[in-house]
Design an enzyme around this catalytic site. Structure first.
Site, PDB file in Angstrom:
ATOM      1  N   THR A 281      -2.664  -3.066  -0.358  1.00  0.00           N
ATOM      2  CA  THR A 281      -2.265  -1.819   1.422  1.00  0.00           C
ATOM      3  C   THR A 281      -2.893  -0.761   1.739  1.00  0.00           C
ATOM      4  O   THR A 281      -3.696   0.332  -0.008  1.00  0.00           O
ATOM      5  CB  THR A 281      -1.112  -1.637   0.992  1.00  0.00           C
ATOM      6  OG1 THR A 281      -0.214  -3.236   1.082  1.00  0.00           O
ATOM      7  CG2 THR A 281      -0.458  -0.984   2.203  1.00  0.00           C
ATOM      8  N   PHE A 283      -3.374   2.717   3.576  1.00  0.00           N
ATOM      9  CA  PHE A 283      -2.670   4.095   3.760  1.00  0.00           C
ATOM     10  C   PHE A 283      -3.671   4.875   4.544  1.00  0.00           C
ATOM     11  O   PHE A 283      -3.888   5.420   4.048  1.00  0.00           O
ATOM     12  CB  PHE A 283      -1.405   4.742   2.607  1.00  0.00           C
ATOM     13  CG  PHE A 283      -0.966   3.788   2.014  1.00  0.00           C
ATOM     14  CD1 PHE A 283       0.590   3.217   2.014  1.00  0.00           C
ATOM     15  CD2 PHE A 283      -1.210   2.524   0.899  1.00  0.00           C
ATOM     16  CE1 PHE A 283       1.964   2.993   2.004  1.00  0.00           C
ATOM     17  CE2 PHE A 283      -0.029   2.150   0.420  1.00  0.00           C
ATOM     18  CZ  PHE A 283       1.374   2.105   0.683  1.00  0.00           C
TER      19      PHE A 283
END
Length: 380
Positions: A281, A283
């Site tokens: 992921t 960010f």
């Protein structure tokens, strides 16, 4: 004739084309100055359309598409040259140069940081990769994280923007339109989802599994093996673990991280249940003010393009003409405009590159509106 003879002919033609191209660009520069003196915009769309139509009509039948493509690119390069002459600086490039001078040479080791969720959330793990000693404040929604930055409650915020398997976090991209912020850094976090339960719980005891919608999507193959279990989305994977820990029902489980298993006293019943082992992921670390730290080699933009044929092509052609690598293109609908979209661009180039400064100076000519989100480097 031999191949070398054909290549010799091409070399001769290319030399003549180069000479003509240089002459054309000189005239383009003179036209730019004339347009400036006569208060005319660089882009004359009607003139370009008429010119392309005439060239297409003059072209041999089997060359028409090539002709239009060639001269469209030449016209794009011509506009780029005119913009460079007329707008060597823009308010955006001035702000960028100011930020480069005023931003400290080192990224801070400690700061107050806003994250969505509760302790143990992947956003918090991202904070640990970005900062040595972060003071993390958790908020219930992504909207609240953005607001905390705007109001000065926290210096930075950390928000998830995309996952390597589940794709873009649409809710965050929609909020990016509504809030005032700048990206100062990005970070990738490896995501390993685990089935967490109260100690002693067996797989056949589980009746409900909580997790974030993205995590649920990333573990779809595993969840299909549990057809009698109800899967319930919640705000965050850490929130899911907290729910399972605080529930009196041992049949409540969560898809969450190893960190959360330790933090909330849960047992890992099944580990690494995500569909792909290569699951990351990304960010963004955001701030209220523009900060550009040394090594910044990626830039993010939001823009609204004219609602007319060819507007996106012209924008992409400008990236191509400048030799800038586009790494992400995302579109999101604009609710206030029927079937119109806001575009998000990520591209790679150093903030010190002349190509970067040139592109930033030309955006006003190519867009209806745009927002410079920041230039930054990525922690992997």
């Amino acid at each position: 004739m031999e191949l070398k003879d054909y290549r010799g002919q091409l070399d001769e033609i290319d030399s003549r084309m180069l000479e003509l191209f240089a002459r054309r660009m000189d005239i383009v520069g003179e036209i730019a100055l004339w347009k400036r003196d006569n208060h005319m915009p660089v882009l004359d769309l009607r003139r370009e359309k008429e010119k392309l139509k005439t060239l297409e009509e003059k072209s041999p039948e089997d060359m028409k598409e090539y002709t239009v493509s060639l001269f469209s690119t030449i016209m794009e390069l011509s506009r780029s040259r005119q913009n460079r002459i007329l707008h060597p600086e823009s308010p955006e490039t001035v702000a960028i140069e100011k930020a480069l001078k005023e931003t400290p040479q080192l990224f801070p080791e400690t700061a107050t940081v806003a994250c969505q969720g509760v302790e143990g959330a992947y956003s918090g793990i991202a904070c640990e990769k970005l900062f040595v000693r972060p003071s993390v404040f958790y908020f219930s929604t992504f909207d609240a994280v953005f607001s905390a930055i705007e109001k000065g409650l926290c210096r930075y915020g950390v928000i998830p923007v995309e996952n390597s398997t589940a794709g873009t976090v649409n809710a965050v991209y929609d909020l990016m339109r509504r809030h005032d912020f700048r990206i100062v850094r990005s970070v990738r976090v490896k995501v390993d989802h685990n089935l967490l339960v109260k100690p002693g719980t067996k797989l056949e005891d589980i009746r409900e599994i909580y997790s974030h919608a993205q995590a649920i999507a990333q573990c779809s193959a595993f969840l299909q093996t549990l057809p009698n279990v109800k899967v319930i989305p919640c705000e965050n994977t850490a929130v899911a673990a907290k729910k399972a820990a605080e529930s009196d029902d041992p049949g409540i489980a969560a898809l969450s991280s190893r960190t959360c298993s330790r933090l909330y006293g849960l047992e890992i019943l099944k580990s690494d249940v995500q569909d792909s082992g290569n699951n990351y992921t990304r960010f963004f670390c955001i701030s209220k003010n523009l900060e550009i730290y040394p090594g910044a080699n990626r830039t993010s933009l939001m823009m609204v393009l004219p609602h007319e044929p060819g507007s996106l092509y012209r924008m992409l052609s400008r990236f191509n003409a400048l030799g800038i690598n586009l790494t992400k293109l995302e579109s999101r609908p604009m609710p206030e405009r029927s079937f119109e979209f806001m575009f998000y661009f990520d591209f790679d180039t150093s903030v010190y590159s002349p190509r970067f400064i040139q592109l930033m100076g030309e955006l006003g000519e190519l867009t209806e509106e745009y927002e410079y989100l920041g230039s930054y480097s990525e922690v992997i």
